[in-house]
Design an enzyme around this catalytic site. Structure first.
Site, PDB file in Angstrom:
ATOM      1  CE  LYS A  62      -3.690  -2.380   2.384  1.00 33.38           C
ATOM      2  NZ  LYS A  62      -4.302  -2.835   3.544  1.00 33.38           N
ATOM      3  CD  GLN A 115      -3.394  -4.580   6.902  1.00 30.33           C
ATOM      4  OE1 GLN A 115      -3.260  -3.525   6.075  1.00 30.33           O
ATOM      5  NE2 GLN A 115      -3.742  -5.702   6.375  1.00 30.33           N
ATOM      6  CG  ASP A 137      -9.567  -0.462   5.055  1.00 31.60           C
ATOM      7  OD1 ASP A 137      -9.180  -0.842   3.835  1.00 31.60           O
ATOM      8  OD2 ASP A 137      -8.879  -0.695   6.182  1.00 31.60           O
TER       9      ASP A 137
END
Length: 294
Positions: free
Chosen positions: A52, A96, A119
């Site tokens: 990412k 994460q 997200d």
């Protein structure tokens, strides 16, 4: 059979993201800024976050990584989230997953400002998604939509079967495929590990999306001829034959299913790469204030 090539599609879409980011820098003097929080040293999480960050740099974003030891408390993590929520220089951020067992992921997700939830996991974004309102879509389902759109795959009126009901992939995917949109307008069946006679459902799927987290779970006898098969699985196993020391397997028995499918995604090289593109698109949208006022 035609391969749904995540590498090809993601590279094409990143070109436009880079153009848009450069335009934003010229107009405002700042780049879209994504922050990632990584707890512990899980191998898979390390790989995903590093990818990412690399992709942010590639498209002209600013990226920051906040690392914590696995012993970090939930309160400490919540304090950092609150700090990022208030930081006007941060457009979007992610925590994460998975997190250590002593930290409740639902508490963490709900603490993130929904206007920075790139997200797409916050209940407000999920609720707006359900109502077909502008919002940040969950990154993996969004990536699948982008792939279907890129290849011009007809979805309206098709039978779509989703295998797996997670809040991250399966459940939102079922909603998105049923929405009055393109891609969408499917008749959707959401199945899972407790579904009796699962193969009877999957064999009727024009579009089969496997997101159950079990290596080679979908076998050839569960797939009808000509189906579009989307494999979300990322099952890691140690391997002495690879440089990384592990090998990735999908939820679909690719070797035996591929000859029956009209389109199929590989693992790796499929949905995972599209997830990152979706995250970048959400971050760009956050920086521009596309869905919510800045």
């Amino acid at each position: 059979m035609k391969l749904l090539d995540g590498k090809l599609v993601s590279e094409e879409l990143k070109k436009q993201i880079a153009v848009d980011a450069a335009e934003m820098l010229e107009k405002t003097g700042r780049k879209p800024h994504l922050v990632a929080i990584l707890v512990g040293n899980d191998g898979g999480s390390e790989t995903y976050v590093a990818s990412k960050m690399r992709n942010c740099e590639k498209v002209g974003f600013k990226s920051s990584l906040v690392r914590y030891d696995v012993t970090v408390t939930e309160a400490e993590l919540l304090n950092k989230i609150e700090e990022l929520n208030k930081d006007a220089e941060v457009d979007g951020f992610i925590v994460q997953l998975p997190l250590p067992k002593h930290i409740n992921p639902d508490v963490i997700t709900e603490a993130i400002d929904y206007r920075k939830d790139v997200d797409g996991f916050h209940p407000i974004n999920l609720g707006r998604m359900q109502r077909n309102l502008p919002c940040f879509l969950p990154a993996t389902p969004y990536g699948i939509l982008l792939m279907l759109e890129y290849y011009g795959i007809e979805t309206a009126g098709k039978n779509c079967v989703v295998v797996g009901r997670s809040n991250i992939v399966g459940s939102p995917m079922s909603v998105l495929m049923a929405r009055n949109a393109n891609p969408g307008n499917c008749t959707v069946t959401l199945t899972h590990s407790r579904t009796a006679n699962l193969g009877e459902y999957t064999k009727n799927a024009d579009i089969l999306i496997a997101a159950i987290g079990k290596k080679n779970f979908i076998t050839a006898d569960m797939v009808k001829d000509g189906a579009v098969v989307i494999d979300v699985g990322m099952n890691r196993e140690t391997s002495a034959t690879t440089k990384s020391g592990y090998k990735l397997y999908g939820d679909v028995d690719f070797e035996n299913v591929a000859h029956k499918a009209s389109y199929i995604t590989p693992v790796p090289g499929g949905v995972g790469l599209m997830t990152i593109v979706s995250l970048l698109r959400n971050t760009l949208a956050a920086a521009r204030g596309e869905f919510y006022a800045k």
